[in-house]
Design a protein around this motif. Structure first.
Motif, PDB file in Angstrom:
ATOM      1  N   GLU A 108      65.687  39.421  53.259  1.00  0.00           N
ATOM      2  CA  GLU A 108      66.886  40.246  53.383  1.00  0.00           C
ATOM      3  C   GLU A 108      67.913  39.598  54.310  1.00  0.00           C
ATOM      4  O   GLU A 108      69.124  39.719  54.082  1.00  0.00           O
ATOM      5  CB  GLU A 108      66.511  41.634  53.884  1.00  0.00           C
ATOM      6  CG  GLU A 108      65.698  42.460  52.889  1.00  0.00           C
ATOM      7  CD  GLU A 108      66.467  42.736  51.611  1.00  0.00           C
ATOM      8  OE1 GLU A 108      67.715  42.788  51.687  1.00  0.00           O
ATOM      9  OE2 GLU A 108      65.839  42.886  50.552  1.00  0.00           O
ATOM     10  N   ILE A 111      69.607  37.000  52.292  1.00  0.00           N
ATOM     11  CA  ILE A 111      70.544  37.637  51.366  1.00  0.00           C
ATOM     12  C   ILE A 111      71.814  38.069  52.091  1.00  0.00           C
ATOM     13  O   ILE A 111      72.934  37.934  51.572  1.00  0.00           O
ATOM     14  CB  ILE A 111      69.860  38.826  50.666  1.00  0.00           C
ATOM     15  CG1 ILE A 111      68.765  38.313  49.717  1.00  0.00           C
ATOM     16  CG2 ILE A 111      70.876  39.662  49.906  1.00  0.00           C
ATOM     17  CD1 ILE A 111      67.962  39.410  49.080  1.00  0.00           C
ATOM     18  N   GLU A 115      75.593  36.925  51.158  1.00  0.00           N
ATOM     19  CA  GLU A 115      76.637  37.884  50.831  1.00  0.00           C
ATOM     20  C   GLU A 115      77.829  37.795  51.790  1.00  0.00           C
ATOM     21  O   GLU A 115      78.936  38.214  51.443  1.00  0.00           O
ATOM     22  CB  GLU A 115      76.062  39.298  50.868  1.00  0.00           C
ATOM     23  CG  GLU A 115      75.085  39.580  49.726  1.00  0.00           C
ATOM     24  CD  GLU A 115      74.467  40.959  49.825  1.00  0.00           C
ATOM     25  OE1 GLU A 115      73.907  41.422  48.820  1.00  0.00           O
ATOM     26  OE2 GLU A 115      74.548  41.569  50.918  1.00  0.00           O
ATOM     27  N   GLU A 136      80.036  35.147  41.252  1.00  0.00           N
ATOM     28  CA  GLU A 136      78.924  35.054  40.308  1.00  0.00           C
ATOM     29  C   GLU A 136      77.791  34.202  40.877  1.00  0.00           C
ATOM     30  O   GLU A 136      76.609  34.514  40.680  1.00  0.00           O
ATOM     31  CB  GLU A 136      79.421  34.469  38.985  1.00  0.00           C
ATOM     32  CG  GLU A 136      80.422  35.356  38.261  1.00  0.00           C
ATOM     33  CD  GLU A 136      80.837  34.769  36.930  1.00  0.00           C
ATOM     34  OE1 GLU A 136      80.331  33.666  36.599  1.00  0.00           O
ATOM     35  OE2 GLU A 136      81.651  35.397  36.225  1.00  0.00           O
ATOM     36  N   GLN A 138      77.051  33.847  44.060  1.00  0.00           N
ATOM     37  CA  GLN A 138      76.373  34.647  45.077  1.00  0.00           C
ATOM     38  C   GLN A 138      75.463  35.690  44.432  1.00  0.00           C
ATOM     39  O   GLN A 138      74.332  35.889  44.885  1.00  0.00           O
ATOM     40  CB  GLN A 138      77.421  35.330  45.963  1.00  0.00           C
ATOM     41  CG  GLN A 138      78.167  34.380  46.881  1.00  0.00           C
ATOM     42  CD  GLN A 138      79.220  35.098  47.695  1.00  0.00           C
ATOM     43  OE1 GLN A 138      79.509  36.271  47.461  1.00  0.00           O
ATOM     44  NE2 GLN A 138      79.793  34.404  48.666  1.00  0.00           N
ATOM     45  N   ALA A 139      75.940  36.347  43.394  1.00  0.00           N
ATOM     46  CA  ALA A 139      75.118  37.361  42.721  1.00  0.00           C
ATOM     47  C   ALA A 139      73.867  36.729  42.105  1.00  0.00           C
ATOM     48  O   ALA A 139      72.768  37.310  42.165  1.00  0.00           O
ATOM     49  CB  ALA A 139      75.944  38.070  41.646  1.00  0.00           C
ATOM     50  N   LEU A 140      74.022  35.544  41.525  1.00  0.00           N
ATOM     51  CA  LEU A 140      72.869  34.861  40.939  1.00  0.00           C
ATOM     52  C   LEU A 140      71.861  34.473  42.006  1.00  0.00           C
ATOM     53  O   LEU A 140      70.642  34.641  41.823  1.00  0.00           O
ATOM     54  CB  LEU A 140      73.342  33.618  40.177  1.00  0.00           C
ATOM     55  CG  LEU A 140      72.258  32.799  39.469  1.00  0.00           C
ATOM     56  CD1 LEU A 140      71.591  33.634  38.388  1.00  0.00           C
ATOM     57  CD2 LEU A 140      72.849  31.529  38.874  1.00  0.00           C
ATOM     58  N   VAL A 142      71.414  35.898  44.998  1.00  0.00           N
ATOM     59  CA  VAL A 142      70.782  37.119  45.521  1.00  0.00           C
ATOM     60  C   VAL A 142      69.744  37.645  44.541  1.00  0.00           C
ATOM     61  O   VAL A 142      68.638  38.047  44.935  1.00  0.00           O
ATOM     62  CB  VAL A 142      71.864  38.174  45.820  1.00  0.00           C
ATOM     63  CG1 VAL A 142      71.210  39.528  46.135  1.00  0.00           C
ATOM     64  CG2 VAL A 142      72.732  37.726  46.983  1.00  0.00           C
ATOM     65  N   SER A 143      70.064  37.651  43.258  1.00  0.00           N
ATOM     66  CA  SER A 143      69.111  38.126  42.251  1.00  0.00           C
ATOM     67  C   SER A 143      67.861  37.259  42.218  1.00  0.00           C
ATOM     68  O   SER A 143      66.735  37.767  42.120  1.00  0.00           O
ATOM     69  CB  SER A 143      69.790  38.135  40.878  1.00  0.00           C
ATOM     70  OG  SER A 143      68.864  38.475  39.871  1.00  0.00           O
ATOM     71  N   TYR A 144      68.057  35.960  42.326  1.00  0.00           N
ATOM     72  CA  TYR A 144      66.901  35.053  42.313  1.00  0.00           C
ATOM     73  C   TYR A 144      66.010  35.282  43.527  1.00  0.00           C
ATOM     74  O   TYR A 144      64.779  35.303  43.411  1.00  0.00           O
ATOM     75  CB  TYR A 144      67.390  33.613  42.282  1.00  0.00           C
ATOM     76  CG  TYR A 144      66.276  32.593  42.338  1.00  0.00           C
ATOM     77  CD1 TYR A 144      65.506  32.300  41.218  1.00  0.00           C
ATOM     78  CD2 TYR A 144      65.977  31.931  43.533  1.00  0.00           C
ATOM     79  CE1 TYR A 144      64.480  31.371  41.276  1.00  0.00           C
ATOM     80  CE2 TYR A 144      64.954  31.004  43.604  1.00  0.00           C
ATOM     81  CZ  TYR A 144      64.214  30.729  42.477  1.00  0.00           C
ATOM     82  OH  TYR A 144      63.189  29.826  42.538  1.00  0.00           O
ATOM     83  N   ARG A 146      65.648  38.041  45.306  1.00  0.00           N
ATOM     84  CA  ARG A 146      64.935  39.313  45.186  1.00  0.00           C
ATOM     85  C   ARG A 146      63.768  39.199  44.200  1.00  0.00           C
ATOM     86  O   ARG A 146      62.674  39.703  44.443  1.00  0.00           O
ATOM     87  CB  ARG A 146      65.900  40.410  44.745  1.00  0.00           C
ATOM     88  CG  ARG A 146      66.962  40.752  45.794  1.00  0.00           C
ATOM     89  CD  ARG A 146      67.759  41.986  45.367  1.00  0.00           C
ATOM     90  NE  ARG A 146      68.858  42.246  46.272  1.00  0.00           N
ATOM     91  CZ  ARG A 146      68.743  42.865  47.447  1.00  0.00           C
ATOM     92  NH1 ARG A 146      67.555  43.292  47.858  1.00  0.00           N
ATOM     93  NH2 ARG A 146      69.818  43.070  48.204  1.00  0.00           N
ATOM     94  N   GLU A 147      63.999  38.544  43.089  1.00  0.00           N
ATOM     95  CA  GLU A 147      62.919  38.343  42.116  1.00  0.00           C
ATOM     96  C   GLU A 147      61.802  37.491  42.704  1.00  0.00           C
ATOM     97  O   GLU A 147      60.613  37.736  42.437  1.00  0.00           O
ATOM     98  CB  GLU A 147      63.476  37.699  40.854  1.00  0.00           C
ATOM     99  CG  GLU A 147      64.410  38.593  40.057  1.00  0.00           C
ATOM    100  CD  GLU A 147      64.984  37.874  38.866  1.00  0.00           C
ATOM    101  OE1 GLU A 147      64.674  36.661  38.682  1.00  0.00           O
ATOM    102  OE2 GLU A 147      65.765  38.505  38.112  1.00  0.00           O
TER     103      GLU A 147
END
Length: 398
Positions: A108, A111, A115, A136, A138-140, A142-144, A146-147
């Motif tokens: 976190e 992340i 962000e 985009e 940053q979103a990619l 963050v998603s990676y 978290r996964e």
């Protein structure tokens, strides 16, 4: 027919001993083929844990000298194997536990840092300013992340089982490593065993370079990086130093992969002094000094594999085999290079490339003439009177 020592008949005909030797050699190669085939079948069945097995084999190969050293100091084979296993266990825990804690418990924080990066990055080229949209990306990222954290949490039971398997295999190999080595070398003919020993020596030196040198260099990177990042005011100094230590395993570029984006971030934010400080001090102390100050002091037992070949093995092994390829890739490349060197020495001897490329046509004609002269020898293999006279004159000159 003569009776053998165990009461059975023994063939006393001429050549029977040679036949027995041939049958023994054939039996040895057949058994070696059976063992190889069963090994391939076993590897296919154990494919899911093959990486763990390979990792245990490589770590045990590096720890075998430790176990032998303890045995020479008076410890029993079992106690020495247990002690060496504890050394390997402690090393693995020391390396992987900070990585796990950082990636799982502090994801976190990572992340949050991502962000907080600017969503638009202005780039000036030829007095024209372009704005790069980083939302985009940053979103990619963050998603990676978290996964990845979820994948680690869900795979904890499997990781625990694999770690237990690693410890058990490590102890078993250390305890019975000599017997396994003798069994592996048994089918090899005596005249080729020096080549096998050369390949095994190169493998051990390469594994030493991967484990001991890289771990020592990574440790030095963390020890230098943590106070540097803390002094420069970074809130995640421990995490940044740990990432720098992990990136030390990446050949050639290493921690520069971390320092360069941080410096670029400060440049984009208009913080030129911070960019210069982290760029100069980070590259010099974190990325460069451990390779210069630590690695040469431990490199005398390493294989001396060129950095370019190490990088090829590292990247190829990582993309092909996953995480275990970081070790297996450079190891295969190093053993291949050693095999090529052995073949070159066998064929060319000590001759250099320039000597091999510079072939004198007169030497070829002389060789052909010598072969023609040999073809004029008598039926019994003796040369004629002229060649006999020439040989006697040569001996006189000598």
């Amino acid at each position: 027919m003569v009776t053998s020592t165990n009461g059975g008949p023994r063939d006393s005909r001429p050549g029977s001993e040679e036949s027995g030797v041939t049958e023994t050699g054939t039996r040895r190669y057949v058994l070696a083929g059976v063992v190889t085939a069963l090994g391939v079948l076993t590897g296919a069945i154990l494919l899911e844990v093959l990486g763990t097995i390979l990792f245990a084999l490589t770590v045990a190969y590096v720890l075998l000298p430790v176990k032998d050293w303890l045995t020479r100091r008076g410890l029993s084979e079992w106690v020495a194997a247990v002690t060496a296993t504890l050394v390997g266990f402690g090393g693995v825990i020391a390396v992987f536990s900070p990585i796990f804690v950082t990636l799982y418990f502090r994801v976190e924080d990572v992340i949050t840092v991502i962000e907080s990066l600017p969503q638009e990055v202005p780039v000036t080229v030829l007095e024209e300013t372009y704005v790069v949209d980083a939302v985009e990306i940053q979103a990619l990222a963050v998603s990676y992340l978290r996964e990845f954290a979820v994948a680690i949490a869900s795979s904890l039971p499997v990781l625990a089982i694999k770690f237990a398997l690693f410890v058990i295999l490590l102890f078993a190999i250390l305890l019975r490593g000599d017997a396994a080595g003798r069994a592996a070398i048994a089918p090899v003919p005596l005249e080729y065993r020096d080549d096998v020993y050369a390949l095994a020596r190169r493998a051990r030196e390469t594994l030493y370079a991967i484990y001991v040198l890289q771990l020592a260099t990574s440790g030095a990177t963390f020890i230098i990086g943590y106070p540097l990042f803390w002094t420069l005011g970074y809130e995640m100094a421990f995490t940044l130093a740990l990432f720098a230590a992990i990136l030390q395993f990446v050949p050639i570029i290493g921690p520069s992969l971390l320092i360069a984006p941080i410096a670029l971030y400060h440049v984009v934010a208009g913080e030129m002094i911070a960019a210069i400080l982290i760029g100069v001090l980070g590259i010099t102390l974190v990325a460069w000094f451990p390779d210069v100050g630590v690695r040469p002091r431990l490199a005398r037992h390493s294989a001396g594999l060129p950095g370019s070949l190490y990088f090829v093995g590292f990247t190829g092994g990582l993309f092909t085999l996953g995480a275990i390829g970081i070790v297996v890739g450079p190891l295969i490349v190093a053993v291949f290079v050693e095999a090529v060197d052995l073949l070159a020495d066998e064929v060319n001897g000590d001759a250099g490339f320039a000597e091999l490329a510079d072939v004198d046509p007169d030497d070829t004609l002389t060789v052909e003439g010598d072969s023609d002269a040999d073809s004029t020898a008598g039926p019994d293999g003796d040369s004629g009177p002229e060649s006999t006279t020439a040989e006697s004159e040569s001996r006189t000159v000598d």
